[in-house]
Design an enzyme around this catalytic site. Sequence first.
Site, PDB file in Angstrom:
ATOM      1  CE1 TYR A  80      -4.029  -2.036   0.356  1.00  0.00           C
ATOM      2  CE2 TYR A  80      -2.650  -3.351   1.808  1.00  0.00           C
ATOM      3  CZ  TYR A  80      -3.789  -3.210   1.057  1.00  0.00           C
ATOM      4  OH  TYR A  80      -4.698  -4.227   0.994  1.00  0.00           O
ATOM      5  CG  ASN A 103     -11.121  -2.236  -7.284  1.00  0.00           C
ATOM      6  OD1 ASN A 103     -11.797  -1.801  -8.204  1.00  0.00           O
ATOM      7  ND2 ASN A 103     -10.218  -3.183  -7.442  1.00  0.00           N
ATOM      8  CB  CYS A 111      -7.553  -4.097  -5.199  1.00  0.00           C
ATOM      9  SG  CYS A 111      -9.042  -5.092  -5.198  1.00  0.00           S
ATOM     10  CG  HIS A 112      -5.772  -9.846  -6.920  1.00  0.00           C
ATOM     11  ND1 HIS A 112      -6.505  -9.245  -7.940  1.00  0.00           N
ATOM     12  CD2 HIS A 112      -4.798 -10.572  -7.526  1.00  0.00           C
ATOM     13  CE1 HIS A 112      -5.986  -9.614  -9.107  1.00  0.00           C
ATOM     14  NE2 HIS A 112      -4.950 -10.418  -8.884  1.00  0.00           N
ATOM     15  CD  GLU A 138      -2.590 -12.203 -10.921  1.00  0.00           C
ATOM     16  OE1 GLU A 138      -1.572 -11.590 -10.511  1.00  0.00           O
ATOM     17  OE2 GLU A 138      -3.689 -11.641 -11.094  1.00  0.00           O
TER      18      GLU A 138
END
Length: 152
Positions: A80, A103, A111-112, A138
């Site tokens: 962040y 979001n 945002c993950h 991912e």
Amino acid sequence: VGLVENGSALTHLFFGRTGGPDGTVEEETPLLLKASEQLGEYFAGLRKDFEIPLAPFGTGFQRLVWSAMREIPYGGTISYGEVAEAIGHDRSFRAVGQASNRNPIAIIIPCHRVVGRGGELTGYGGGLEIKEYLLRLEQDVLCGRVRSCPED
């Protein structure tokens, strides 16, 4: 996953059967079908970037944060605080966290991929289990551990 559009761009992605804005009409549109197809490709490990027009509603600061999140590379994470620095608000990491929490187009605005200062997973609107799943998906794709779906 539910999707909402305004006629020209995607405005919301939400988890569960309800969660769209009041007055949402349930119907299939070409844009929603395209978004759904691209999400399916993402979950199958075939897509790393989305090509859908977006129109998230938020404050100027929130939109700035969400835009910065779209720059986080697939499979990567940043804190962040690093997002705050990237948008020129070095000390606003808490406000970045609040913008992340608000979001309206999760996954597509990734945002993950934003984590705590030490790399720990912190809050996620869909729950930490989903955040962990998305990050693992991912990483698995990048490491070649996800098989693509057979061609139809």
